[in-house]
Design a protein around this motif. Structure first.
Motif, mmCIF file in Angstrom:
data_model
loop_
_atom_site.group_PDB
_atom_site.id
_atom_site.type_symbol
_atom_site.label_atom_id
_atom_site.label_comp_id
_atom_site.label_asym_id
_atom_site.label_seq_id
_atom_site.Cartn_x
_atom_site.Cartn_y
_atom_site.Cartn_z
ATOM 1 N N ALA A 50 -74.046 51.211 71.149
ATOM 2 C CA ALA A 50 -72.385 50.336 70.500
ATOM 3 C C ALA A 50 -72.158 49.289 70.595
ATOM 4 C CB ALA A 50 -71.758 51.601 69.636
ATOM 5 N N ASP A 51 -72.218 49.036 69.611
ATOM 6 C CA ASP A 51 -71.307 47.607 69.632
ATOM 7 C C ASP A 51 -69.814 47.479 70.495
ATOM 8 O OD1 ASP A 51 -73.963 45.935 68.684
ATOM 9 O OD2 ASP A 51 -72.913 45.766 66.857
ATOM 10 N N GLY A 52 -69.039 48.475 69.945
ATOM 11 C CA GLY A 52 -67.345 48.851 70.274
ATOM 12 C C GLY A 52 -67.151 50.327 69.920
ATOM 13 N N VAL A 53 -66.043 50.781 70.137
ATOM 14 C CA VAL A 53 -65.118 51.838 69.727
ATOM 15 C C VAL A 53 -64.073 51.257 69.428
ATOM 16 C CG1 VAL A 53 -66.960 53.582 70.906
ATOM 17 C CG2 VAL A 53 -64.261 52.765 72.383
ATOM 18 N N VAL A 54 -63.855 52.402 68.184
ATOM 19 C CA VAL A 54 -61.952 52.074 67.514
ATOM 20 C C VAL A 54 -61.307 54.126 67.932
ATOM 21 C CG1 VAL A 54 -61.017 51.529 64.877
ATOM 22 C CG2 VAL A 54 -63.193 50.107 66.156
ATOM 23 N N ILE A 55 -60.338 53.764 67.986
ATOM 24 C CA ILE A 55 -59.431 55.298 68.426
ATOM 25 C C ILE A 55 -58.101 54.488 67.469
ATOM 26 C CG2 ILE A 55 -58.813 56.641 70.085
ATOM 27 C CD1 ILE A 55 -60.832 56.438 71.993
ATOM 28 N N ARG A 56 -58.342 55.861 66.757
ATOM 29 C CA ARG A 56 -57.272 55.974 65.280
ATOM 30 C C ARG A 56 -56.245 55.964 65.854
ATOM 31 N NH1 ARG A 56 -61.426 57.050 62.530
ATOM 32 N NH2 ARG A 56 -60.815 59.027 61.989
ATOM 33 N N ALA A 57 -55.007 56.006 66.242
ATOM 34 C CA ALA A 57 -54.215 56.264 65.936
ATOM 35 C C ALA A 57 -52.991 56.458 65.570
ATOM 36 C CB ALA A 57 -52.845 55.701 67.695
ATOM 37 N N GLY A 58 -53.183 56.483 63.893
ATOM 38 C CA GLY A 58 -52.423 56.804 62.485
ATOM 39 C C GLY A 58 -51.316 55.456 62.538
ATOM 40 N N GLY A 93 -63.719 52.677 56.580
ATOM 41 C CA GLY A 93 -64.433 51.591 55.380
ATOM 42 C C GLY A 93 -64.552 50.274 55.668
ATOM 43 N N ALA A 94 -62.504 49.382 55.706
ATOM 44 C CA ALA A 94 -61.679 48.320 55.562
ATOM 45 C C ALA A 94 -62.942 47.615 56.627
ATOM 46 C CB ALA A 94 -60.640 48.337 55.479
ATOM 47 N N PHE A 95 -62.371 48.203 58.084
ATOM 48 C CA PHE A 95 -63.642 47.648 59.635
ATOM 49 C C PHE A 95 -64.677 47.804 58.751
ATOM 50 C CE2 PHE A 95 -65.415 48.289 63.225
ATOM 51 C CZ PHE A 95 -64.716 47.736 64.463
ATOM 52 N N VAL A 96 -65.228 48.066 58.874
ATOM 53 C CA VAL A 96 -66.910 47.845 58.853
ATOM 54 C C VAL A 96 -67.083 47.037 57.707
ATOM 55 C CG1 VAL A 96 -69.113 48.672 57.740
ATOM 56 C CG2 VAL A 96 -67.670 49.878 59.726
ATOM 57 N N SER A 97 -66.563 46.905 56.713
ATOM 58 C CA SER A 97 -66.456 45.855 55.385
ATOM 59 C C SER A 97 -66.107 44.477 56.148
ATOM 60 C CB SER A 97 -66.035 46.557 54.042
ATOM 61 O OG SER A 97 -65.314 45.070 53.315
ATOM 62 N N VAL A 103 -65.746 39.082 59.752
ATOM 63 C CA VAL A 103 -64.224 39.147 60.812
ATOM 64 C C VAL A 103 -64.880 39.246 62.286
ATOM 65 C CG1 VAL A 103 -62.026 40.212 60.492
ATOM 66 C CG2 VAL A 103 -63.838 38.966 58.667
ATOM 67 N N PRO A 104 -64.076 39.154 63.404
ATOM 68 C CA PRO A 104 -64.114 39.230 64.394
ATOM 69 C C PRO A 104 -63.589 40.887 64.339
ATOM 70 C CG PRO A 104 -63.656 37.525 64.444
ATOM 71 C CD PRO A 104 -64.049 37.107 63.007
ATOM 72 N N PRO A 105 -63.915 41.827 65.425
ATOM 73 C CA PRO A 105 -63.768 42.657 65.728
ATOM 74 C C PRO A 105 -62.814 43.197 65.195
ATOM 75 C CG PRO A 105 -65.689 43.124 66.697
ATOM 76 C CD PRO A 105 -65.183 41.368 66.419
ATOM 77 N N PHE A 106 -61.924 42.160 66.356
ATOM 78 C CA PHE A 106 -59.936 42.855 66.346
ATOM 79 C C PHE A 106 -59.139 42.369 65.087
ATOM 80 C CE2 PHE A 106 -60.622 41.745 71.169
ATOM 81 C CZ PHE A 106 -61.100 42.994 71.700
ATOM 82 N N ALA A 107 -60.166 41.382 64.635
ATOM 83 C CA ALA A 107 -58.810 41.093 63.693
ATOM 84 C C ALA A 107 -59.347 42.007 62.694
ATOM 85 C CB ALA A 107 -59.832 39.213 62.890
ATOM 86 N N ALA A 108 -61.248 42.724 62.229
ATOM 87 C CA ALA A 108 -61.344 43.381 61.129
ATOM 88 C C ALA A 108 -60.313 44.587 61.562
ATOM 89 C CB ALA A 108 -62.642 43.616 61.167
ATOM 90 N N ALA A 109 -60.299 45.382 62.595
ATOM 91 C CA ALA A 109 -59.272 46.412 63.192
ATOM 92 C C ALA A 109 -57.741 46.252 62.456
ATOM 93 C CB ALA A 109 -58.972 46.160 64.801
ATOM 94 N N GLY A 110 -57.484 45.276 62.374
ATOM 95 C CA GLY A 110 -55.488 44.423 61.574
ATOM 96 C C GLY A 110 -56.143 44.874 60.376
#
Length: 125
Positions: A50-58, A93-97, A103-110
């Motif tokens: 994987a390129d990375g992981v995203v752990i969501r915390a509401g 969905g928004a992250f992958v979009s 968009v770089p991963p940290f900005a995509a997460a925002g």
């Protein structure tokens, strides 16, 4: 995640480019601990390609760990939540979009945190 036979889950995770899961799912896969340690174990032991992981915390946002070792907590947005159904789906969905648009991963997460926050202000997924 806990209902998926481990052998099948392991095969799927091994082929994952990005893993997005909530804190409960992450701990189910990689064991308990702080989010940084869980994210590192997810990449090292479960999603080696994987390129990375995203752990969501509401409402707290999410934690992103990249394969190169970069990591960052991305703050969430405080909104008056009406219905949280579908927030995780909106987030990924928004992250992958965003990633698909370069968009770089940290900005995509925002961006994903903002989309998920908006999604919970209405009824329905």
């Amino acid at each position: 995640v806990s209902d998926i036979p481990r052998a099948i889950l392991d095969r799927v995770l091994a082929r994952t480019n990005w893993l997005s899961c909530n804190t409960t799912e992450a701990a189910e896969i990689a064991g308990r601990g702080n989010v940084e340690a869980i994210a590192a174990r997810l990449l090292a032991s479960h999603c080696p390609n994987a390129d990375g992981v995203v752990i969501r915390a509401g409402a707290k946002g999410c934690f992103v760990r990249l394969a190169d070792g970069g990591a960052k907590a991305i703050p969430g947005f405080h909104v008056a939540a009406v219905d949280t159904n579908g927030a995780g789906d909106t987030h990924i969905g928004a992250f992958v979009s965003a990633l698909s648009r370069g968009v770089p991963p940290f900005a995509a997460a925002g961006y994903a945190n903002a989309a998920a926050a908006l999604s919970v202000t209405r009824h329905g997924g």
